[in-house]
Design a protein around this motif. Structure first.
Motif, PDB file in Angstrom:
ATOM      1  N   PRO A  24      29.592   2.360  15.488  1.00 40.20           N
ATOM      2  CA  PRO A  24      30.681   2.615  14.544  1.00 40.20           C
ATOM      3  C   PRO A  24      30.747   4.066  14.093  1.00 40.20           C
ATOM      4  O   PRO A  24      31.839   4.625  13.931  1.00 40.20           O
ATOM      5  N   LEU A  25      29.595   4.705  13.900  1.00 38.91           N
ATOM      6  CA  LEU A  25      29.598   6.118  13.522  1.00 38.91           C
ATOM      7  C   LEU A  25      30.188   6.978  14.628  1.00 38.91           C
ATOM      8  O   LEU A  25      30.885   7.957  14.365  1.00 38.91           O
ATOM      9  N   ASP A  26      29.916   6.616  15.876  1.00 35.23           N
ATOM     10  CA  ASP A  26      30.493   7.344  17.008  1.00 35.23           C
ATOM     11  C   ASP A  26      32.014   7.250  16.986  1.00 35.23           C
ATOM     12  O   ASP A  26      32.711   8.229  17.230  1.00 35.23           O
ATOM     13  N   ALA A  27      32.541   6.063  16.672  1.00 32.06           N
ATOM     14  CA  ALA A  27      33.990   5.876  16.627  1.00 32.06           C
ATOM     15  C   ALA A  27      34.613   6.638  15.465  1.00 32.06           C
ATOM     16  O   ALA A  27      35.740   7.139  15.563  1.00 32.06           O
ATOM     17  N   ILE A  28      33.874   6.777  14.367  1.00 34.45           N
ATOM     18  CA  ILE A  28      34.395   7.457  13.187  1.00 34.45           C
ATOM     19  C   ILE A  28      34.359   8.973  13.365  1.00 34.45           C
ATOM     20  O   ILE A  28      34.822   9.724  12.537  1.00 34.45           O
ATOM     21  N   ALA A  29      33.848   9.428  14.500  1.00 31.61           N
ATOM     22  CA  ALA A  29      33.765  10.860  14.834  1.00 31.61           C
ATOM     23  C   ALA A  29      32.507  11.496  14.283  1.00 31.61           C
ATOM     24  O   ALA A  29      32.477  12.687  13.988  1.00 31.61           O
TER      25      ALA A  29
END
Length: 211
Positions: A24-29
């Motif tokens: 999820p952190l990867d998706a949030i940039a």
């Protein structure tokens, strides 16, 4: 510390939670840990028997869709109000948003489906679809399917290629980067030609009126 060393340390400390929180952190940039490397290393750990394959893939998929869903709702709830308030400062006019919506209606679902595979795109596509208010069902259909393709592809690299996973990952990422650049260049040329044609039509119409 190298990114791979960070990923290894996180897995050693938190196991499956790395996938539920890190992706999820990867998706949030906030790509720490980086998504592609994390997934491929997950497959490698399953290959080594450190992780179980099905729980690992399920955790990775859950993490991916959590991240995309969060970014969608952030864009949906806060994107348009921010644009209404600060759009002029960012040179974003209502007509620009309308054109973005029209462009998405033509090609956006395909982009959303493969956005996970395109470097830098998956960190922003969720926000964008939320801002232009793509229906959630449509978003979920294409985004969640794309997440499944992404997870299976990169965990599969680690699981199938074992100790050679690093070399294969580098080759795959370079190939995807070249493809993304090529698609971007083609799209830029297409939009330029379309804009040029529209400009010529306006000039022709103006000359006809003058006559």
């Amino acid at each position: 510390m190298k990114l791979l060393a960070i990923v290894e340390q996180l897995f050693a400390q938190y196991g499956y939670l790395v996938l539920l929180i890190g992706l999820p952190l990867d998706a949030i940039a906030l790509p720490i840990p980086p998504g592609n490397t994390t997934l491929t290393y997950t497959g490698y750990l399953a290959y080594k028997g450190v992780l179980h394959w099905l729980p690992a893939v399920a955790s990775a998929y859950a993490g991916a869709i959590i991240g995309m869903t969060v970014t969608y709702w952030i864009g949906y709830k806060f994107g348009q109000p921010l644009i209404d308030r600060y759009g002029e400062r960012l040179f974003l006019k209502p007509v620009h948003m309308e054109r973005t919506k029209q462009a998405y209606e033509k090609h956006g679902n395909k982009l959303l489906l493969f956005s996970f595979l395109m470097p830098g795109v998956r960190q922003f596509i969720g926000y964008a679809t939320g801002i232009i208010r793509v229906p959630f069902r449509t978003f979920a259909l294409y985004a969640y399917t794309g997440a499944a393709i992404w997870v299976i592809l990169f965990t599969g690299i680690g699981f199938l290629f074992g100790d050679q996973w690093k070399h294969v990952l580098v080759w795959v990422e370079q190939s995807l980067l070249y493809i993304t650049i090529g698609v971007g260049a083609a799209l830029t040329i297409f939009l330029f030609m379309k804009w040029r044609k529209h400009l010529l039509q306006k000039r022709t119409a103006a000359k006809a009126i003058d006559r």
